[in-house]
Design an enzyme around this catalytic site. Structure first.
Site, PDB file in Angstrom:
ATOM      1  N   ASP A  81     -39.617 -57.229 -58.046  1.00 47.77           N
ATOM      2  CA  ASP A  81     -41.543 -56.322 -57.622  1.00 47.77           C
ATOM      3  C   ASP A  81     -41.639 -58.312 -58.172  1.00 47.77           C
ATOM      4  OD1 ASP A  81     -40.420 -57.206 -60.087  1.00 47.77           O
ATOM      5  OD2 ASP A  81     -42.019 -55.433 -61.292  1.00 47.77           O
ATOM      6  N   SER A  82     -41.553 -59.042 -57.651  1.00 47.01           N
ATOM      7  CA  SER A  82     -42.014 -60.718 -57.363  1.00 47.01           C
ATOM      8  C   SER A  82     -43.119 -60.040 -56.368  1.00 47.01           C
ATOM      9  CB  SER A  82     -41.111 -60.869 -57.530  1.00 47.01           C
ATOM     10  OG  SER A  82     -39.463 -61.407 -56.929  1.00 47.01           O
TER      11      SER A  82
ATOM     12  N   ASP B 298     -36.131 -53.739 -58.421  1.00 47.83           N
ATOM     13  CA  ASP B 298     -36.448 -53.343 -59.420  1.00 47.83           C
ATOM     14  C   ASP B 298     -37.308 -52.260 -59.647  1.00 47.83           C
ATOM     15  OD1 ASP B 298     -36.153 -55.031 -60.958  1.00 47.83           O
ATOM     16  OD2 ASP B 298     -37.721 -56.272 -60.050  1.00 47.83           O
TER      17      ASP B 298
ATOM     18  N   LYS C 208     -33.360 -52.116 -60.967  1.00 47.07           N
ATOM     19  CA  LYS C 208     -33.525 -52.807 -62.725  1.00 47.07           C
ATOM     20  C   LYS C 208     -34.269 -52.857 -62.816  1.00 47.07           C
ATOM     21  CE  LYS C 208     -34.521 -57.492 -62.298  1.00 47.07           C
ATOM     22  NZ  LYS C 208     -36.016 -57.157 -62.937  1.00 47.07           N
TER      23      LYS C 208
ATOM     24  N   GLU D 194     -37.363 -53.747 -67.035  1.00 50.68           N
ATOM     25  CA  GLU D 194     -37.106 -54.804 -68.333  1.00 50.68           C
ATOM     26  C   GLU D 194     -37.558 -53.892 -69.511  1.00 50.68           C
ATOM     27  OE1 GLU D 194     -40.755 -56.438 -66.969  1.00 50.68           O
ATOM     28  OE2 GLU D 194     -39.907 -57.638 -64.907  1.00 50.68           O
TER      29      GLU D 194
ATOM     30  N   GLU E 254     -33.601 -64.559 -68.352  1.00 49.89           N
ATOM     31  CA  GLU E 254     -34.849 -65.242 -67.397  1.00 49.89           C
ATOM     32  C   GLU E 254     -35.862 -65.681 -68.812  1.00 49.89           C
ATOM     33  OE1 GLU E 254     -37.561 -62.974 -64.802  1.00 49.89           O
ATOM     34  OE2 GLU E 254     -39.551 -65.061 -64.950  1.00 49.89           O
TER      35      GLU E 254
HETATM   36  O1  KIV Z   1     -38.671 -59.678 -59.745  1.00 47.08           O
HETATM   37  C1  KIV Z   1     -37.880 -60.234 -59.857  1.00 47.08           C
HETATM   38  O2  KIV Z   1     -37.694 -61.472 -58.232  1.00 47.08           O
HETATM   39  C2  KIV Z   1     -37.366 -60.468 -61.045  1.00 47.08           C
HETATM   40  C3  KIV Z   1     -36.826 -61.980 -60.855  1.00 47.08           C
HETATM   41  C4  KIV Z   1     -37.078 -62.664 -61.219  1.00 47.08           C
HETATM   42  C5  KIV Z   1     -35.275 -61.855 -61.623  1.00 47.08           C
HETATM   43  O3  KIV Z   1     -37.253 -60.265 -61.044  1.00 47.08           O
END
Ligand code: KIV
Length: 260
Positions: free
Chosen positions: A34-35, A73, A103, A105, A173
């Site tokens: 989600d970056s 994510d 994924k 968090e 992270e």
């Molecule tokens: O959103 C993302 O790109 C991430 C990575 C930085 C692990 O969670």
């Protein structure tokens, strides 16, 4: 790979062109992070990213890298409200984007319940501890986590708990290298570090940062493996110049015939 002592190379990706490149390069896993919100959509955090946006981009990555393991994510508020809502959203990502895993968090008791729920439904889940960007405001900014004894102990416990809840892997992270190494050695599941030193079982970087497309972003942990910003800028400038001076398109780029 962890059992064989092989390090795992992961990169993030958001579109079909780079997905093709990453598959050709042989990355072990692609993370549609989600970056996306920051590096592709221009937001200043990951919070505005929606499930729809993740599906849209993850679908493109899937089509570009049909033979690579793709993790997607779960964005902010797509899994925190209830395990049922998490299951619905994770299910959509698996079915509509064709992901192999999701994924999420955090490692608090509610998140562990959600992990168990998703895993019981057959959805592989990757955990994410340390600097968890969806909680950036609660954490007081993008800073290294787990430096003090109590915070480090919480990370050790949460890593253990996520493994017990069924996570198949864990992103660490922005945590001190020795702590990441200790957690990695204690875990049966592979840890994937970003800003967590070389003691993790694998590494992940945000692709535009790793390829030098985001020149203003210079955290200590980042290494630039290419400088795509420079050549891309040069190419765009050359195009503008040639269009303005009338040298593009030339005869070579023009279809002959059809005149009166
Ligand atoms: O959103 C993302 O790109 C991430 C990575 C930085 C692990 O969670």
């Amino acid at each position: 790979m962890k059992r064989r002592g092989e390090r795992i190379a992961v990169l993030t990706c958001y579109d079909v062109l780079f997905a093709r490149i990453l598959e050709e390069a042989g990355v072990d896993m692609i993370l549609v992070g989600d970056s996306l919100g920051q590096v592709v959509l221009g937001h200043d955090s990951t919070l505005p990213v929606t499930v729809e946006a993740m599906i849209h981009h993850a679908g493109a990555v899937r089509r570009g890298a049909p033979g690579t393991f793709v993790v997607v994510d779960l964005p902010f508020l797509s899994y925190q409200i209830s395990p049922e809502e998490a299951l619905r959203n994770a299910g959509r990502i698996m079915v509509e984007a064709g992901a192999e895993a999701v994924k999420l968090e955090g490692g608090d008791p509610r998140t562990l319940e959600t992990v168990e729920r998703l895993v019981a439904a057959g959805i592989p889940v990757m955990g994410h501890l340390g600097l968890t960007p969806q909680s950036v405001h609660a954490l007081g900014g993008y800073r290294v986590q787990g430096r003090e004894g109590e915070a480090a102990e919480r990370l050790r416990q949460e890593a253990r708990a996520l493994q017990e809840a069924g996570c198949f892997s864990l992103v660490l992270e922005l945590i001190p290298g020795p702590l990441a190494e200790e957690i990695s050695e204690a875990s049966a599941i592979p840890t994937i570090g970003i800003g967590a030193g070389v003691g993790c079982d694998g590494q992940v970087l945000v692709l535009p940062d790793a390829l030098g497309m985001n020149p203003g972003f210079t955290p200590r942990f980042l290494k630039r493996f290419a400088d795509l910003h420079g050549p891309a800028l040069e190419g765009a400038r050359a195009y503008v110049r040639e269009v303005r001076e009338g040298s593009y398109p030339g005869d070579d780029h023009t279809f002959p015939g059809g005149g009166g």
